[in-house]
Design an enzyme around this catalytic site. Structure first.
Site, PDB file in Angstrom:
ATOM      1  N   CYS A 162       0.833  -1.205   0.000  1.00  0.00           N
ATOM      2  CA  CYS A 162       0.000   0.000   0.000  1.00  0.00           C
ATOM      3  C   CYS A 162       0.876   1.267   0.000  1.00  0.00           C
ATOM      4  O   CYS A 162       1.456   1.591  -1.025  1.00  0.00           O
ATOM      5  CB  CYS A 162      -0.987  -0.015   1.161  1.00  0.00           C
ATOM      6  SG  CYS A 162      -2.328   1.177   0.947  1.00  0.00           S
ATOM      7  N   GLU A 196      -2.410  -8.536   4.483  1.00  0.00           N
ATOM      8  CA  GLU A 196      -2.472  -8.818   5.913  1.00  0.00           C
ATOM      9  C   GLU A 196      -3.893  -8.800   6.477  1.00  0.00           C
ATOM     10  O   GLU A 196      -4.145  -9.324   7.566  1.00  0.00           O
ATOM     11  CB  GLU A 196      -1.621  -7.813   6.698  1.00  0.00           C
ATOM     12  CG  GLU A 196      -2.175  -6.412   6.812  1.00  0.00           C
ATOM     13  CD  GLU A 196      -1.827  -5.499   5.655  1.00  0.00           C
ATOM     14  OE1 GLU A 196      -1.929  -4.278   5.799  1.00  0.00           O
ATOM     15  OE2 GLU A 196      -1.454  -6.036   4.580  1.00  0.00           O
ATOM     16  N   HIS A 231      -3.782  -5.104   0.440  1.00  0.00           N
ATOM     17  CA  HIS A 231      -3.360  -5.445   1.803  1.00  0.00           C
ATOM     18  C   HIS A 231      -3.463  -6.954   2.052  1.00  0.00           C
ATOM     19  O   HIS A 231      -4.513  -7.436   2.475  1.00  0.00           O
ATOM     20  CB  HIS A 231      -4.230  -4.716   2.821  1.00  0.00           C
ATOM     21  CG  HIS A 231      -3.920  -3.265   2.981  1.00  0.00           C
ATOM     22  ND1 HIS A 231      -3.118  -2.780   3.985  1.00  0.00           N
ATOM     23  CD2 HIS A 231      -4.308  -2.191   2.253  1.00  0.00           C
ATOM     24  CE1 HIS A 231      -3.026  -1.465   3.884  1.00  0.00           C
ATOM     25  NE2 HIS A 231      -3.733  -1.081   2.831  1.00  0.00           N
TER      26      HIS A 231
END
Length: 240
Positions: A96, A181, A179
């Site tokens: 990002c 995660e 993202h």
């Protein structure tokens, strides 16, 4: 298949945290959780990567914009770090804001384009970073790379962002705008941070953490290959 020696010492990884807002650090925490043996570097607070010790570096997201460098001097310092990582060919992954700061550091352009907080479908290249990664990913951004940095090529794209992932042509450097995660458990934190757009996709379509697993494998393989090369060069009588 990984060629890394399972008995070899784990590579030394650093996770560079880029979040200036203490109330929005959930994404940094989530990313760091995928690298439990890595050392976290709070770049905003003044910590810096001991680059001579690094086998691999991961750059997190941020609510800051790379174009705010005049007000946030640490951004220019991180861009300098990126250029050194490229020069030294240290494996690096930008996520990002990390994706944006890498491109900016190498001469690209980042602009505000409007917020996307949703699951989106991507077109992923056949790249080892994306092994086993499903095309539905988590997008949480209001800025986007609009012009590539020097030496970079596009390896992922989405309808709302053409440059959704990049790879350096010669250095072991990858970036993703999305993202890897984020999981379903983070939706409440996302809503508090700026809303969540429910679309046709489900978190069941997402493969969280797979990008990180692939990156860690790539770092381990490169570290092992470098170790083998050094051992060969140091062994008397060895032919090339």
């Amino acid at each position: 298949m990984s060629t890394a020696d399972p008995d070899a010492e784990s590579p030394t990884l650093f996770v560079v945290r880029n979040e200036p807002n203490p109330e929005r650090e959930y994404h940094c925490d989530a990313l760091a959780s995928w690298f439990p043996e890595a050392t976290e570097i709070d770049f905003v607070a003044g910590d810096r990567v001991p680059i001579d010790e690094a086998d691999g570096v991961v750059l997190t997201g941020s609510t800051a914009g790379v174009y705010e460098a005049e007000d946030r001097p640490w951004i220019a310092e991180e861009e300098a770090l990126v250029r050194e990582l490229v020069e030294r060919e240290i494996p690096t992954l930008g996520v990002c804001f990390g994706h944006q700061v890498v491109n900016s550091a190498l001469g690209g352009t980042v602009e505000q384009v409007g917020t996307t907080h949703a699951l989106v479908e991507t077109d992923l290249d056949d790249d080892p970073l994306f092994d086993g990664v499903d095309p539905v990913v988590v997008a949480l951004h209001g800025d986007a790379v609009t012009e590539l940095g020097d030496g970079l090529e596009v390896i992922a794209s989405a309808d709302h962002a053409r440059i959704f992932g990049t790879r350096h042509r010669t250095a072991p450097l990858w970036t993703v705008q999305f993202h890897p995660e984020i999981e379903a458990d983070h939706r409440e934190a996302i809503r508090e941070a700026g809303g969540w757009d429910e679309r046709e996709f489900s978190f069941a379509d997402v493969t969280p953490g797979r990008v990180f697993e692939n990156f860690e494998r790539l770092v381990a393989e490169r570290t092992a290959a470098g170790s083998d090369t050094r051992e060969t060069a140091e062994t008397p009588g060895t032919t090339k």
